[in-house]
Design a protein around this motif. Structure first.
Motif, PDB file in Angstrom:
ATOM      1  N   PRO A 274      16.266  90.434  28.270  1.00  0.00           N
ATOM      2  CA  PRO A 274      14.752  90.370  28.358  1.00  0.00           C
ATOM      3  C   PRO A 274      14.575  90.907  29.928  1.00  0.00           C
ATOM      4  CG  PRO A 274      15.513  88.511  27.496  1.00  0.00           C
ATOM      5  CD  PRO A 274      16.682  89.027  27.916  1.00  0.00           C
ATOM      6  N   THR A 275      13.503  91.628  30.370  1.00  0.00           N
ATOM      7  CA  THR A 275      13.196  91.973  31.529  1.00  0.00           C
ATOM      8  C   THR A 275      12.764  90.948  32.412  1.00  0.00           C
ATOM      9  OG1 THR A 275      10.915  92.441  31.117  1.00  0.00           O
ATOM     10  CG2 THR A 275      12.532  94.438  30.610  1.00  0.00           C
ATOM     11  N   ILE A 276      12.760  91.033  33.642  1.00  0.00           N
ATOM     12  CA  ILE A 276      12.286  89.952  34.551  1.00  0.00           C
ATOM     13  C   ILE A 276      10.984  89.804  34.361  1.00  0.00           C
ATOM     14  CG2 ILE A 276      11.839  89.426  36.891  1.00  0.00           C
ATOM     15  CD1 ILE A 276      14.909  89.562  36.261  1.00  0.00           C
ATOM     16  N   ASN A 277      10.068  90.547  33.841  1.00  0.00           N
ATOM     17  CA  ASN A 277       8.679  90.640  33.546  1.00  0.00           C
ATOM     18  C   ASN A 277       8.398  89.585  32.338  1.00  0.00           C
ATOM     19  OD1 ASN A 277       6.128  91.047  31.736  1.00  0.00           O
ATOM     20  ND2 ASN A 277       5.627  91.989  33.619  1.00  0.00           N
ATOM     21  N   ASP A 278       9.417  89.681  31.476  1.00  0.00           N
ATOM     22  CA  ASP A 278       9.583  88.876  29.944  1.00  0.00           C
ATOM     23  C   ASP A 278       9.820  87.640  30.607  1.00  0.00           C
ATOM     24  OD1 ASP A 278       9.256  91.163  28.339  1.00  0.00           O
ATOM     25  OD2 ASP A 278      11.464  91.538  28.215  1.00  0.00           O
ATOM     26  N   ILE A 279      10.600  87.221  31.768  1.00  0.00           N
ATOM     27  CA  ILE A 279      11.129  85.938  31.775  1.00  0.00           C
ATOM     28  C   ILE A 279       9.912  85.227  32.506  1.00  0.00           C
ATOM     29  CG2 ILE A 279      12.817  84.548  33.229  1.00  0.00           C
ATOM     30  CD1 ILE A 279      14.109  85.829  30.929  1.00  0.00           C
ATOM     31  N   GLU A 280       9.337  85.683  33.252  1.00  0.00           N
ATOM     32  CA  GLU A 280       8.275  85.285  34.029  1.00  0.00           C
ATOM     33  C   GLU A 280       6.999  84.916  33.091  1.00  0.00           C
ATOM     34  OE1 GLU A 280       7.872  84.657  37.355  1.00  0.00           O
ATOM     35  OE2 GLU A 280       9.836  85.006  37.222  1.00  0.00           O
ATOM     36  N   LEU A 281       6.741  85.661  31.924  1.00  0.00           N
ATOM     37  CA  LEU A 281       5.946  85.422  30.897  1.00  0.00           C
ATOM     38  C   LEU A 281       6.426  84.119  30.180  1.00  0.00           C
ATOM     39  CD1 LEU A 281       3.296  86.462  29.713  1.00  0.00           C
ATOM     40  CD2 LEU A 281       4.844  87.832  28.121  1.00  0.00           C
ATOM     41  N   LEU A 282       7.680  83.941  30.069  1.00  0.00           N
ATOM     42  CA  LEU A 282       8.014  82.574  29.219  1.00  0.00           C
ATOM     43  C   LEU A 282       7.609  81.518  30.248  1.00  0.00           C
ATOM     44  CD1 LEU A 282      11.954  83.507  28.424  1.00  0.00           C
ATOM     45  CD2 LEU A 282       9.696  83.743  27.021  1.00  0.00           C
ATOM     46  N   LYS A 283       7.431  81.518  31.366  1.00  0.00           N
ATOM     47  CA  LYS A 283       6.861  80.224  32.137  1.00  0.00           C
ATOM     48  C   LYS A 283       5.602  79.826  32.030  1.00  0.00           C
ATOM     49  CE  LYS A 283      10.462  81.714  35.806  1.00  0.00           C
ATOM     50  NZ  LYS A 283      10.575  82.191  37.090  1.00  0.00           N
ATOM     51  N   VAL A 284       4.640  80.693  31.328  1.00  0.00           N
ATOM     52  CA  VAL A 284       3.148  80.182  31.168  1.00  0.00           C
ATOM     53  C   VAL A 284       2.791  80.279  29.692  1.00  0.00           C
ATOM     54  CG1 VAL A 284       2.730  81.167  33.362  1.00  0.00           C
ATOM     55  CG2 VAL A 284       2.546  82.856  31.641  1.00  0.00           C
ATOM     56  N   GLY A 285       1.891  79.779  29.199  1.00  0.00           N
ATOM     57  CA  GLY A 285       1.063  79.761  28.292  1.00  0.00           C
ATOM     58  C   GLY A 285       1.690  79.072  26.852  1.00  0.00           C
ATOM     59  N   ARG A 286       1.307  79.382  25.871  1.00  0.00           N
ATOM     60  CA  ARG A 286       1.622  78.831  24.440  1.00  0.00           C
ATOM     61  C   ARG A 286       2.526  80.204  23.898  1.00  0.00           C
ATOM     62  NH1 ARG A 286      -3.437  77.116  24.581  1.00  0.00           N
ATOM     63  NH2 ARG A 286      -3.644  75.135  24.711  1.00  0.00           N
ATOM     64  N   HIS A 287       3.738  80.117  23.224  1.00  0.00           N
ATOM     65  CA  HIS A 287       4.338  81.244  22.623  1.00  0.00           C
ATOM     66  C   HIS A 287       4.557  81.342  21.126  1.00  0.00           C
ATOM     67  CE1 HIS A 287       5.964  82.890  26.763  1.00  0.00           C
ATOM     68  NE2 HIS A 287       5.363  81.925  26.841  1.00  0.00           N
ATOM     69  N   PHE A 288       4.192  82.279  20.321  1.00  0.00           N
ATOM     70  CA  PHE A 288       4.369  82.446  18.983  1.00  0.00           C
ATOM     71  C   PHE A 288       5.167  83.566  18.715  1.00  0.00           C
ATOM     72  CE2 PHE A 288       0.487  80.429  20.563  1.00  0.00           C
ATOM     73  CZ  PHE A 288       0.561  79.214  19.631  1.00  0.00           C
ATOM     74  N   ARG A 289       6.112  83.214  17.748  1.00  0.00           N
ATOM     75  CA  ARG A 289       6.850  84.430  17.094  1.00  0.00           C
ATOM     76  C   ARG A 289       6.393  84.950  15.888  1.00  0.00           C
ATOM     77  NH1 ARG A 289       9.668  88.373  18.720  1.00  0.00           N
ATOM     78  NH2 ARG A 289      10.606  86.697  20.180  1.00  0.00           N
TER      79      ARG A 289
END
Length: 347
Positions: A233-248
């Motif tokens: 993952p990119t650093i941007n991807d990792i930062e996105l992991l820290k917020v919100g609800r996530h759906f695959r």
């Protein structure tokens, strides 16, 4: 006097020096104070990773800059970015309770401290590690592995637990007094708090909540990101992991849904060119990112339905969703997704 004798005399008169791995938490703070009390010159190295930033309120980050200033010691910050993610993808020594690669992580930290030790002509490294405080990385076996694989045998002093560990080179050479070191072990903080009182630390920080990678919910997101990324993952991807609800949604697509206005703003700041941004057109609701590749109309409709599910839109009729695709605004009318359908996709 020969040049060799002159160098020996200079070395004999040199003030001993240590490099501290400083997190800013209470343990490393106390370890440094114990060594400063011995008349040792100390400089600090602080490690930042994509999962631990100073003062982030999460993971192991504490007020490290303020602590270094309070201790009156120099501070060098080392950032592990892509190399940390590559290690996290497949750590040599595996994971702990979550996605925490504790032994491999400590090895990276030790190597950074070793590099600064050699650069500054320091004599040894100190850490705030307490024997048996952390199950994976702070036991005798793990400590030995880390020292052995980083070439630091005998060079790492852990002042808080030193009396429970073999004497280090610094102790054998008389640079510090072993009898003045600690004999703390285990997870209780009683003895650390007593030491804090002795050193006049007015408001000792609470125990850290642990590394962010040990958090069960966050670990699932990290694991999902690793499994669905060809490389890392990119650093941007990792930062996105820290917020919100996530759906695959598919093997190559995921949706992130903001939970409040603050997260909506963070999500907007993380938008990339290939992302599709979704928001309910006529109702208050979250900012959402659909990230991945080869977005089909079916997946976009599914993402729009989830966006409406978390908005104020009526749940029994269709409503419009604004889409920002490659800088162009579009609209799509869909019905909100059902609770069971949404929950089944949530990471």
């Amino acid at each position: 006097m020969s040049q060799q004798d002159a160098q020996k005399k200079a070395n004999d008169n040199k003030q001993p020096k240590a490099i501290a791995l400083l997190s800013g938490g209470l343990d490393s703070n106390l370890a440094v104070r114990m060594i400063l009390e011995q008349g040792i010159d100390v400089e600090a190295v602080a490690i930042k990773t994509p999962f631990c930033d100073f003062d982030c309120g999460k993971g192991c980050g504490h007020r490290v800059k303020e602590v270094a200033d309070d201790l009156g010691i120099k501070l060098k910050t080392v950032y592990f970015g892509e190399e940390y993610l590559r290690m996290l993808k497949k750590p040599k020594h595996g994971y702990g309770s979550g996605m925490n690669p504790c032994i491999d992580c400590r090895e990276m930290m030790y190597k950074a401290a070793k590099e600064h030790m050699e650069k500054t002509d320091a004599d040894f490294i100190i850490t705030g590690e307490v024997l048996f405080q952390r199950p994976m990385s702070q036991n005798n076996r793990a400590l030995h592995i880390i020292e052995d694989e980083t070439g630091l045998e005998g060079k790492v002093l852990r002042p808080l637990s030193a009396k429970h560990l073999p004497p280090t080179d610094a102790e054998k050479e008389g640079l510090i007094k072993r009898e003045s070191m600690g004999d703390i072990k285990g997870r209780s903080r009683k003895e650390q708090l007593a030491l804090a009182k002795r050193f006049g630390i007015q408001e000792p920080p609470n125990a850290a909540g642990g590394c962010l990678l040990t958090d069960p919910a966050f670990s699932k997101r990290v694991k999902d990101a690793m499994e669905h990324t060809d490389d890392i993952p990119t650093i941007n991807d990792i930062e996105l992991l820290k917020v919100g609800r996530h759906f695959r949604l598919t093997s190559s697509e995921k949706l992130v849904v903001g939970r409040n206005q603050e997260e909506n703003e963070i999500i907007k700041a993380l938008v990339q060119e290939t992302d599709i941004v979704l928001e309910a057109r006529d109702y208050t609701g979250p900012t959402c990112i659909l990230r991945g590749k080869n977005h089909s109309s079916f997946t976009i409709s599914k993402a729009a339905g989830i966006a409406l599910r978390y908005s104020d839109a009526p749940k029994d009729i269709s409503s419009k969703v604004k889409l920002m695709v490659a800088g162009n605004e579009q609209e799509l009318e869909v019905r909100p997704s059902g609770v069971s359908e949404t929950d089944a996709l949530r990471i």
